[in-house]
Design a protein around this motif. Sequence first.
Motif, PDB file in Angstrom:
ATOM      1  N   ILE A   1       0.872  -1.188   0.000  1.00 22.52           N
ATOM      2  CA  ILE A   1       0.000   0.000   0.000  1.00 22.52           C
ATOM      3  C   ILE A   1       0.902   1.229   0.000  1.00 22.52           C
ATOM      4  O   ILE A   1       1.742   1.383   0.892  1.00 22.52           O
ATOM      5  N   PRO A   2       0.782   2.106  -0.990  1.00 23.30           N
ATOM      6  CA  PRO A   2       1.704   3.251  -1.087  1.00 23.30           C
ATOM      7  C   PRO A   2       1.619   4.169   0.137  1.00 23.30           C
ATOM      8  O   PRO A   2       0.532   4.486   0.615  1.00 23.30           O
ATOM      9  N   ASP A   3       2.776   4.586   0.608  1.00 21.64           N
ATOM     10  CA  ASP A   3       2.824   5.498   1.749  1.00 21.64           C
ATOM     11  C   ASP A   3       2.205   6.855   1.418  1.00 21.64           C
ATOM     12  O   ASP A   3       1.710   7.556   2.308  1.00 21.64           O
ATOM     13  N   PHE A   4       2.234   7.232   0.123  1.00 23.26           N
ATOM     14  CA  PHE A   4       1.750   8.575  -0.192  1.00 23.26           C
ATOM     15  C   PHE A   4       0.257   8.739   0.087  1.00 23.26           C
ATOM     16  O   PHE A   4      -0.235   9.862   0.223  1.00 23.26           O
ATOM     17  N   LEU A   5      -0.474   7.626   0.232  1.00 19.93           N
ATOM     18  CA  LEU A   5      -1.901   7.736   0.523  1.00 19.93           C
ATOM     19  C   LEU A   5      -2.156   8.397   1.875  1.00 19.93           C
ATOM     20  O   LEU A   5      -3.185   9.049   2.071  1.00 19.93           O
ATOM     21  N   GLN A   6      -1.212   8.224   2.794  1.00 25.84           N
ATOM     22  CA  GLN A   6      -1.411   8.831   4.111  1.00 25.84           C
ATOM     23  C   GLN A   6      -1.085  10.331   4.112  1.00 25.84           C
ATOM     24  O   GLN A   6      -1.357  11.034   5.087  1.00 25.84           O
ATOM     25  N   ASP A   7      -0.562  10.822   2.986  1.00 22.34           N
ATOM     26  CA  ASP A   7      -0.277  12.252   2.871  1.00 22.34           C
ATOM     27  C   ASP A   7      -1.413  13.021   2.226  1.00 22.34           C
ATOM     28  O   ASP A   7      -1.349  14.245   2.102  1.00 22.34           O
ATOM     29  N   PHE A   8      -2.463  12.315   1.781  1.00 24.50           N
ATOM     30  CA  PHE A   8      -3.614  12.978   1.178  1.00 24.50           C
ATOM     31  C   PHE A   8      -4.507  13.510   2.297  1.00 24.50           C
ATOM     32  O   PHE A   8      -5.315  12.783   2.865  1.00 24.50           O
TER      33      PHE A   8
END
Length: 922
Positions: free
Chosen positions: A452-459
């Motif tokens: 699961i990409p870490d960048f999803l938690q930056d949205f």
Amino acid sequence: MAGNKLYGGIPHTIGNLTSLTVLYLNNNSLSGSIPSSIANLTSLTVLYLYNNELTGSIPPSIGNLISLTSFALDTNQLSGSIPHSIGRLSEVKELSLSANSLSGGVPPSLWNLSSLSHLSMSFTYHLSGSLPPNIGQALPLLETFYLAFNQFHGPIPMSLSNASRLQYIELGGNSFSGIIPPTLGRLRELQSLFLYSNHLETTEPDGWTFLTALTNCTQLEWLTLSSNKLRGVLPNSIANLSTNLQGLYMDNNYISGKISSDIGNLVNLMVLRMDGNSLYGSIPSSIGMLRNLHALDLGNNKLSGEIPSTIGNLTQLNELYLDSSELSENIPVSLGKCQNLIYLNLGSNKLTGSIPKEIVSISRLSIHLSLASNSLSGPIPSEIGSLINVNILDFSMNKLSGEIPITLSECQVLEELYVGGNLFQGSIPSSLASLRGIQKLDFSKNNLSGKIPDFLQDFHGLNYLNLSFNNFEGEVPLLGVFANASAVSVIGNSKLCGGNPEMHLPACPSEPFNKKHGSRTVIVICGSTILFILVILLFCFLVVRRCRKGSRRKSLDSSPTIEQNVKVTYGDLVRATDGFSEDNIIGTGSFGRVYKGLLDVESTKVVAVKVLNLQIPGASRTFIAECNAVKNIRHRNLLKILTVCSSVDFKGNDFKAVVFEFMENGSLDDWLHPKANEQSKPKKLDLTARLDIAIDVAYALDYLHHQCGKPIVHCDLKPSNILLDDNITAHVGDFGFAKFLKKVTSQYSTSSAGLRGTIGYIAPEYGMGNEVSTCGDVYSYGILLLEMFTGKRPTDDMFVGGLTLPMFVKMAFPEQITNVIDAHLLTPSDDAESMNYARATNCMASILRIGISCSNELPAERMETDKIIKELHIVRDMFMRNGNYGERQRVLQSGEGPSTNIHRQTLDRHCLLEQTTVEEWR
């Protein structure tokens, strides 16, 4: 005294003005009840009290005003019943009581006012009763009849057709029942018939005869029958309705049968809504003849067969709904010709084949594209990146395969993406990290794998994430949306671990330390050490270089200033604004706050610091847009950026700010609409000041559009974005929505239909998905002009029911122009005691004429900025020199000024206005 912003109650002494014949008190803030003494004004022929805050009931003594021909009380807060005495107004032609809180039945005496031509009692919500059977004979001169949104019931009288002059009938939002009278077909002048949201029926055998009868109404433009109880087979006579018909609404009924193959006869239709019925059969190919259609909704029916390829002929189409039916076969490639579409819904059908690349190349699609719940196969075309303005994409519940296209990252304003229930494989592409405004994501029920990409938690805006039933593995992130277990679903992924404890996933195993692991650790440590040393050396090199450059700069200028764009840190701005104290807030915008600050405590240079709230979707994009727009432009009427700051705060969060010149006199909005707690401050702009500001803004637009290299469209011109310096010189600021244009043949354009601006100032063509152009800025400028000289915002509460600020001014132009001009401008100021009242009025009439022209619905009919500047200079020169209409007309005819449609349309009437004093034509 209309539009003078009067407040308080109407004085009882008004009854002493017994010789008064006309009384305009509309468009003010009058409160309290209507004094009974007003009935003493027995000579009154016109009484306008509309658009105030009047309360109480209508005094029964109003019936004494037997000379009244026009009586308007609409848009107030009046309650109680309509007095029986109103039936004594035997001469009244116009009676408007709409938008109040009146209740009870309509007194029978009102239905006997045989002189009535305009009767409006809409939006009172509580008036009840039925219409008299003989209404057409009793009101034979009726032309407009508005009773919408009340509690009227019973049948619509057959006799209504006896009022043969009727042009507009609006009975929607009531409880009328029975059949629609076929006698309405006798109304040869009928233009609009609104019967929506009632209980009207079509019973056999004559229930649909009204539709055939309406084919005789050759002037009919709007027919709305939505949300009734119309049943049975739709007659073919629908295709024989007036060719002037622009809107046909039959949605949300129980209509069956087929759509007539001759529907293409209605060549001027702009809106066709027949959704929410039981229509069956195919969509006739003749639908392609309706080339003026802007909205077509046939969804929620039982239509079958293929979508006709002729639908591609509807090149003006903005909205297309064909969802929730039984349509099959492939999506026609010709649909890609509908380049003006902003909303397309083909979901919940039986469509097969692949997604045509032509569909996902419609760059103006800015609201919604849904192909969900069909049987589409193959990949999502890579051209999906062309949808740079789309907000919602829904491809769920199909048989789509391949990988998630990386070009989705080009859909920069995407807020919702649904691809669940397909056969996608591979990982979630890292390119999607750029979709910072995303709010909802659904990748469920596919064959996706990887971590699961870490960048999803930056949205920061992401509030719904469905990753269930895939093959994801590894540790689930903890931050952002993942911190809220109720907003995330990861069930059906057996290889996931860790994450929020509320997800009840197994703990991630820790890898045992072994030689192989140890050797990797040594390598990592050594590599990190070497990298650290290199960073230190590089840092020292940069420090030495900067010191040398600083010495050279100091030798050239011993006192560097802010104007040299020196860099500032987050700490500098914290100190400058006293820790971003609320006491220093001077403004709040869509993406952040503006603070007053002092960068150097030893300097007197005050600055304005705009700090962006990066939690708001789109804030970062506006920062980049503003920097790109202003970095190479210089003009005395543009707000100057001194420097920018793109850094992190003391907590490590991203921080972005822009530092501007401080404008001592705030924004134009502050002067036009001072807040209640600022009433004590003498904020008044006289006519000359407003005219100068209008010219300043016109110069700024002309520079942006034609003189700064690559043309720039501001896209958000409004009073709050116009700042005033010590000399009341205007500076246009806030370029967060600005767009660079490419020159295309004779016009400028850019593919940015998903424009974000401010409601009321956005050009109407943007709402239909048209390209950004300089004409859009001219429209905003026209609204700005009208607001400056009427004192009314385009979003004022009075602008309802289709009424807009330009329409409001047009209706008063020119005979009643003083009714719309800002009252402050009709009162001589201390520095202009000798101002001639008529001359000032004529000047403002000319300015409002320019505003009307600039805010024309048709972009091609709007002025160019150079012509605006010329005309405003002519107006100012004539005003300052006490010029008259004849002199200005000579200038226009000589070619020094513009010639526009508005000149031609109002030439005769405007000539009369400017050659006559206000006292004479009043």
